[in-house]
Design a protein around this motif. Structure first.
Motif, PDB file in Angstrom:
ATOM      1  N   THR A   1      18.072   4.385   2.562  1.00 26.18           N
ATOM      2  CA  THR A   1      19.196   4.304   3.494  1.00 26.18           C
ATOM      3  C   THR A   1      18.988   3.130   4.443  1.00 26.18           C
ATOM      4  OG1 THR A   1      19.440   6.705   3.402  1.00 26.18           O
ATOM      5  CG2 THR A   1      20.547   5.550   5.208  1.00 26.18           C
ATOM      6  N   PRO A   2      19.946   2.197   4.545  1.00 26.05           N
ATOM      7  CA  PRO A   2      19.753   1.032   5.403  1.00 26.05           C
ATOM      8  C   PRO A   2      19.798   1.403   6.879  1.00 26.05           C
ATOM      9  CG  PRO A   2      21.972   1.037   4.511  1.00 26.05           C
ATOM     10  CD  PRO A   2      21.239   2.158   3.847  1.00 26.05           C
ATOM     11  N   GLY A   3      18.969   0.755   7.643  1.00 25.78           N
ATOM     12  CA  GLY A   3      18.989   0.895   9.093  1.00 25.78           C
ATOM     13  C   GLY A   3      19.548  -0.355   9.739  1.00 25.78           C
ATOM     14  N   LEU A   4      19.366  -0.458  11.056  1.00 29.72           N
ATOM     15  CA  LEU A   4      19.911  -1.608  11.770  1.00 29.72           C
ATOM     16  C   LEU A   4      19.267  -2.916  11.324  1.00 29.72           C
ATOM     17  CD1 LEU A   4      20.198  -0.161  15.399  1.00 29.72           C
ATOM     18  CD2 LEU A   4      22.049  -0.647  13.801  1.00 29.72           C
ATOM     19  N   GLY A   5      17.987  -2.875  10.960  1.00 31.49           N
ATOM     20  CA  GLY A   5      17.329  -4.090  10.503  1.00 31.49           C
ATOM     21  C   GLY A   5      17.944  -4.623   9.228  1.00 31.49           C
ATOM     22  N   SER A   6      18.271  -3.736   8.288  1.00 30.02           N
ATOM     23  CA  SER A   6      18.914  -4.170   7.049  1.00 30.02           C
ATOM     24  C   SER A   6      20.289  -4.765   7.315  1.00 30.02           C
ATOM     25  CB  SER A   6      19.041  -2.985   6.088  1.00 30.02           C
ATOM     26  OG  SER A   6      17.777  -2.496   5.716  1.00 30.02           O
ATOM     27  N   LEU A   7      21.043  -4.146   8.226  1.00 27.83           N
ATOM     28  CA  LEU A   7      22.354  -4.689   8.557  1.00 27.83           C
ATOM     29  C   LEU A   7      22.231  -6.061   9.208  1.00 27.83           C
ATOM     30  CD1 LEU A   7      24.461  -1.686   9.904  1.00 27.83           C
ATOM     31  CD2 LEU A   7      24.406  -2.680   7.624  1.00 27.83           C
ATOM     32  N   MET A   8      21.273  -6.217  10.109  1.00 28.01           N
ATOM     33  CA  MET A   8      21.077  -7.514  10.757  1.00 28.01           C
ATOM     34  C   MET A   8      20.763  -8.585   9.727  1.00 28.01           C
ATOM     35  SD  MET A   8      18.871  -6.459  14.131  1.00 28.01           S
ATOM     36  CE  MET A   8      19.507  -5.279  15.323  1.00 28.01           C
ATOM     37  N   SER A   9      19.915  -8.253   8.759  1.00 32.58           N
ATOM     38  CA  SER A   9      19.588  -9.211   7.707  1.00 32.58           C
ATOM     39  C   SER A   9      20.818  -9.563   6.876  1.00 32.58           C
ATOM     40  CB  SER A   9      18.483  -8.646   6.817  1.00 32.58           C
ATOM     41  OG  SER A   9      18.189  -9.515   5.753  1.00 32.58           O
ATOM     42  N   ALA A  10      21.616  -8.555   6.518  1.00 27.29           N
ATOM     43  CA  ALA A  10      22.814  -8.807   5.712  1.00 27.29           C
ATOM     44  C   ALA A  10      23.846  -9.617   6.488  1.00 27.29           C
ATOM     45  CB  ALA A  10      23.422  -7.470   5.264  1.00 27.29           C
ATOM     46  N   TYR A  11      24.054  -9.280   7.753  1.00 29.77           N
ATOM     47  CA  TYR A  11      25.025 -10.021   8.549  1.00 29.77           C
ATOM     48  C   TYR A  11      24.585 -11.465   8.761  1.00 29.77           C
ATOM     49  CZ  TYR A  11      27.042  -5.447   9.701  1.00 29.77           C
ATOM     50  OH  TYR A  11      27.615  -4.201   9.632  1.00 29.77           O
TER      51      TYR A  11
ATOM     52  N   ARG B   1      13.933  -2.892   2.455  1.00 29.85           N
ATOM     53  CA  ARG B   1      15.373  -2.657   2.335  1.00 29.85           C
ATOM     54  C   ARG B   1      15.722  -1.624   1.277  1.00 29.85           C
ATOM     55  NH1 ARG B   1      17.233  -9.034   2.557  1.00 29.85           N
ATOM     56  NH2 ARG B   1      16.082  -9.556   4.457  1.00 29.85           N
ATOM     57  N   ARG B   2      14.809  -0.736   0.995  1.00 32.77           N
ATOM     58  CA  ARG B   2      15.091   0.319   0.038  1.00 32.77           C
ATOM     59  C   ARG B   2      15.462   1.594   0.773  1.00 32.77           C
ATOM     60  NH1 ARG B   2      10.147  -0.438  -4.359  1.00 32.77           N
ATOM     61  NH2 ARG B   2      10.566  -2.643  -4.845  1.00 32.77           N
TER      62      ARG B   2
ATOM     63  N   TRP C   1       0.806  -1.219   0.000  1.00 31.71           N
ATOM     64  CA  TRP C   1       0.000   0.000   0.000  1.00 31.71           C
ATOM     65  C   TRP C   1       0.842   1.273   0.000  1.00 31.71           C
ATOM     66  CZ3 TRP C   1      -3.285  -2.220   4.586  1.00 31.71           C
ATOM     67  CH2 TRP C   1      -4.157  -3.202   4.083  1.00 31.71           C
ATOM     68  N   PHE C   2       1.913   1.281   0.787  1.00 30.98           N
ATOM     69  CA  PHE C   2       2.658   2.525   1.012  1.00 30.98           C
ATOM     70  C   PHE C   2       4.089   2.479   0.493  1.00 30.98           C
ATOM     71  CE2 PHE C   2      -0.509   2.050   4.410  1.00 30.98           C
ATOM     72  CZ  PHE C   2      -1.221   3.228   4.256  1.00 30.98           C
ATOM     73  N   GLY C   3       4.469   1.400  -0.154  1.00 33.68           N
ATOM     74  CA  GLY C   3       5.821   1.301  -0.669  1.00 33.68           C
ATOM     75  C   GLY C   3       6.781   0.750   0.368  1.00 33.68           C
ATOM     76  N   TYR C   4       8.016   0.547  -0.064  1.00 35.56           N
ATOM     77  CA  TYR C   4       9.004  -0.106   0.788  1.00 35.56           C
ATOM     78  C   TYR C   4      10.087   0.868   1.274  1.00 35.56           C
ATOM     79  CZ  TYR C   4       6.871  -4.345  -1.009  1.00 35.56           C
ATOM     80  OH  TYR C   4       5.977  -5.330  -1.339  1.00 35.56           O
ATOM     81  N   GLY C   5       9.795   2.163   1.204  1.00 41.06           N
ATOM     82  CA  GLY C   5      10.761   3.152   1.657  1.00 41.06           C
ATOM     83  C   GLY C   5      10.464   3.639   3.056  1.00 41.06           C
ATOM     84  N   LEU C   6      10.795   4.899   3.308  1.00 39.24           N
ATOM     85  CA  LEU C   6      10.647   5.486   4.639  1.00 39.24           C
ATOM     86  C   LEU C   6       9.202   5.510   5.134  1.00 39.24           C
ATOM     87  CD1 LEU C   6      12.203   6.898   6.954  1.00 39.24           C
ATOM     88  CD2 LEU C   6      11.773   9.063   5.772  1.00 39.24           C
ATOM     89  N   PRO C   7       8.201   5.863   4.310  1.00 43.97           N
ATOM     90  CA  PRO C   7       6.823   5.879   4.830  1.00 43.97           C
ATOM     91  C   PRO C   7       6.360   4.521   5.360  1.00 43.97           C
ATOM     92  CG  PRO C   7       6.949   7.081   2.772  1.00 43.97           C
ATOM     93  CD  PRO C   7       8.262   6.404   2.932  1.00 43.97           C
ATOM     94  N   GLY C   8       6.697   3.444   4.642  1.00 40.67           N
ATOM     95  CA  GLY C   8       6.299   2.121   5.116  1.00 40.67           C
ATOM     96  C   GLY C   8       6.941   1.774   6.446  1.00 40.67           C
TER      97      GLY C   8
END
Length: 280
Positions: free
Chosen positions: A226-236, A223-224, A138-145
């Motif tokens: 600027t990455p946050g801590l959640g994106s880093l956790m997923s990558a690690y 994951r679109r 509904w709201f996209g995968y960026g900052l608003p979501g």
């Protein structure tokens, strides 16, 4: 004269003891510090016992050597921390506005509370992971979501605690305002909202911690940008970088603790002068 001399001697004897009394913050801090030291010892021993499989549970010092103090990983985590903090604070601010407004609307009439409060409970009970894909659609995968996920997770404690505080105003005080023919808006602004502040801050501290969780959960799936801590956790996790993963988890936990303590201090500044929790 003899009694005066004895009293002076007793005061001189007692004063060094009073000076040797440890400060209050030390008495509060040492129990969790002892538990923390015990956890570190157990963690180190468990990592040593694992041997070749110690990558599953790296020694605590590797969180700093391979994570926070690494010239590549450290700045990466700090940048992600800034993004997560931004999302958490925006989501928390929106949750405060929506939650307090929701509680004020339910305060106006019993039928409004019976109509709206069940939906707050339903929102709390729905697994947020089931809603995350829909929010992305509904709201996209960026900052608003990410912000919307944060708001949904942090909203319920603010609604429930604010409503409880607004409804807990002393009956005699309400009757006094009625005798003075105070309007509904005056009663809300000058009586009910000030009386509800302690409960509102309890909900605010709870929602502050949940906003961190919401920011990390949203970032983990969206994951679109600027990455946050959640994106880093997923990558690690996908690259089996355990030390770096634990470092990001520790940073997220410290962020939650800092926000919780910060709002606790703010609560003392705002309501600590006139609100006595023990007496209440």
């Amino acid at each position: 004269m003899t009694q005066i001399a004895e009293a002076t001697a007793q005061a001189d004897t007692a004063s060094p003891a009073r000076r040797r009394t440890p400060p209050a913050w030390l008495a509060t801090a040492w129990p969790p510090l002892i538990v923390f030291a015990a956890i570190l010892v157990a963690w180190t021993l468990a990592s040593a016992v694992l041997g070749d499989r110690s990558f599953l549970l790296p020694a605590p010092y590797r969180i700093f050597t391979d994570g926070l103090f690494d010239p590549i990983v450290g700045p990466e985590i700090l940048e992600a921390l800034g993004q997560t903090t931004l999302v958490a604070f925006i989501g928390l601010a929106i949750a405060v506005v929506v939650g307090v407004g929701w509680a004020v609307v339910m305060l106006q009439a019993k039928w409004a509370e019976r109509s709206l409060y069940p939906y707050a409970v339903i929102l709390q009970c729905i697994p947020i992971l089931a809603l995350v894909p829909l929010i992305g659609f509904w709201f996209g995968y960026g900052l608003p979501g990410r912000i919307i996920v944060c708001v949904l997770i942090a909203l319920f404690p603010l609604v429930s605690n604010t409503l409880f505080g607004l409804q807990s105003v002393d009956r005699s005080q309400r009757e006094l305002f009625q005798l003075q023919r105070a309007g509904r808006l005056t009663t809300l602004w000058k009586l009910q909202l000030p009386a509800a502040l302690p409960s509102m801050f309890v909900g605010l501290r709870t929602s502050a911690g949940l906003s961190i969780v919401g920011a990390i959960v949203g970032d983990y799936f969206f994951r679109r940008g600027t990455p946050g801590l959640g994106s880093l956790m997923s990558a690690y996790t996908s690259r089996l970088l355990a030390a770096e993963l634990y470092a990001s988890v520790v940073v997220a936990a410290l962020l939650g603790v800092a926000i919780f303590v910060g709002f606790g201090l703010l609560s003392r500044i705002v309501v600590g002068r006139w609100y006595d929790a023990d007496r209440a």
